[in-house]
Scaffold this active site. Structure first.
Site, PDB file in Angstrom:
ATOM      1  N   ILE A  20      31.255  41.500  49.836  1.00 15.77           N
ATOM      2  CA  ILE A  20      31.104  40.155  50.411  1.00 15.77           C
ATOM      3  C   ILE A  20      30.139  40.118  51.596  1.00 15.77           C
ATOM      4  CG2 ILE A  20      33.349  39.339  49.599  1.00 15.77           C
ATOM      5  CD1 ILE A  20      34.358  39.712  52.510  1.00 15.77           C
ATOM      6  N   GLY A  47      35.102  53.992  59.542  1.00 11.16           N
ATOM      7  CA  GLY A  47      34.696  52.679  59.064  1.00 11.16           C
ATOM      8  C   GLY A  47      35.530  52.124  57.929  1.00 11.16           C
ATOM      9  N   GLN A  48      36.575  52.825  57.510  1.00  9.30           N
ATOM     10  CA  GLN A  48      37.416  52.306  56.437  1.00  9.30           C
ATOM     11  C   GLN A  48      38.299  51.192  56.983  1.00  9.30           C
ATOM     12  OE1 GLN A  48      40.006  55.172  54.518  1.00  9.30           O
ATOM     13  NE2 GLN A  48      40.430  53.786  52.805  1.00  9.30           N
ATOM     14  N   SER A  49      38.216  50.015  56.363  1.00  5.19           N
ATOM     15  CA  SER A  49      39.028  48.886  56.813  1.00  5.19           C
ATOM     16  C   SER A  49      40.022  48.424  55.749  1.00  5.19           C
ATOM     17  CB  SER A  49      38.141  47.715  57.247  1.00  5.19           C
ATOM     18  OG  SER A  49      37.330  47.294  56.175  1.00  5.19           O
ATOM     19  N   HIS A  73      37.554  53.169  47.995  1.00  5.19           N
ATOM     20  CA  HIS A  73      36.462  52.410  47.401  1.00  5.19           C
ATOM     21  C   HIS A  73      35.137  53.057  47.774  1.00  5.19           C
ATOM     22  CE1 HIS A  73      37.307  50.654  51.372  1.00  5.19           C
ATOM     23  NE2 HIS A  73      36.036  50.263  51.412  1.00  5.19           N
ATOM     24  N   HIS A 124      31.126  52.519  48.198  1.00  5.18           N
ATOM     25  CA  HIS A 124      30.054  51.551  48.380  1.00  5.18           C
ATOM     26  C   HIS A 124      28.856  52.055  47.589  1.00  5.18           C
ATOM     27  CE1 HIS A 124      31.798  49.305  51.864  1.00  5.18           C
ATOM     28  NE2 HIS A 124      32.490  50.437  51.974  1.00  5.18           N
TER      29      HIS A 124
END
Length: 116
Positions: free
Chosen positions: A35, A95-97, A102, A104
């Site tokens: 997104i 940086g994993q939120s 997953h 990128h």
């Protein structure tokens, strides 16, 4: 690291309970557009089954990890001349939120290296 994100955003997308622009899938993995894309092609590849991070997935089911990478490669072939970067963030300081593993899949342009 917490694996306690309830309800899991990516589990909801995989289940079809939340909308996403699905661009590819296998029996075990799903890919959809990010997104907030950082490149002309920026997709997320997730397993249908929930694992908190890449290390958990690799230890539990290497074949599923291979399935995700094959899907990423196929999509890069269709969308970015087969050239891509595959990034897995593991843990909040990395940086994993969303704590559903997953990858990128980033490509479609000349990519620099900016890890910070």
């Amino acid at each position: 690291m917490s694996d306690n994100q309830d309800p899991c955003l990516f589990c909801q997308i995989v289940a079809g309970d939340l909308p996403a622009e699905i661009v590819g899938q296998t029996e075990r993995s799903v890919a959809f557009k990010d997104i907030a894309p950082q490149a002309p092609m920026h997709l997320l590849v997730v397993p249908r089954e929930h694992f908190g991070d890449i290390a958990q997935l690799a230890a539990a089911d290497p074949a599923l990890l291979a399935d995700m990478i094959e899907l990423a490669d196929n999509l890069a072939g269709e969308n970015a001349d087969g050239q891509f970067r595959l990034v897995f963030n593991s843990g909040p300081r990395a940086g994993q939120s969303v704590f559903h593993v997953h990858g990128h899949v980033i490509g479609g342009a000349e990519l620099g290296w900016t890890p910070a």
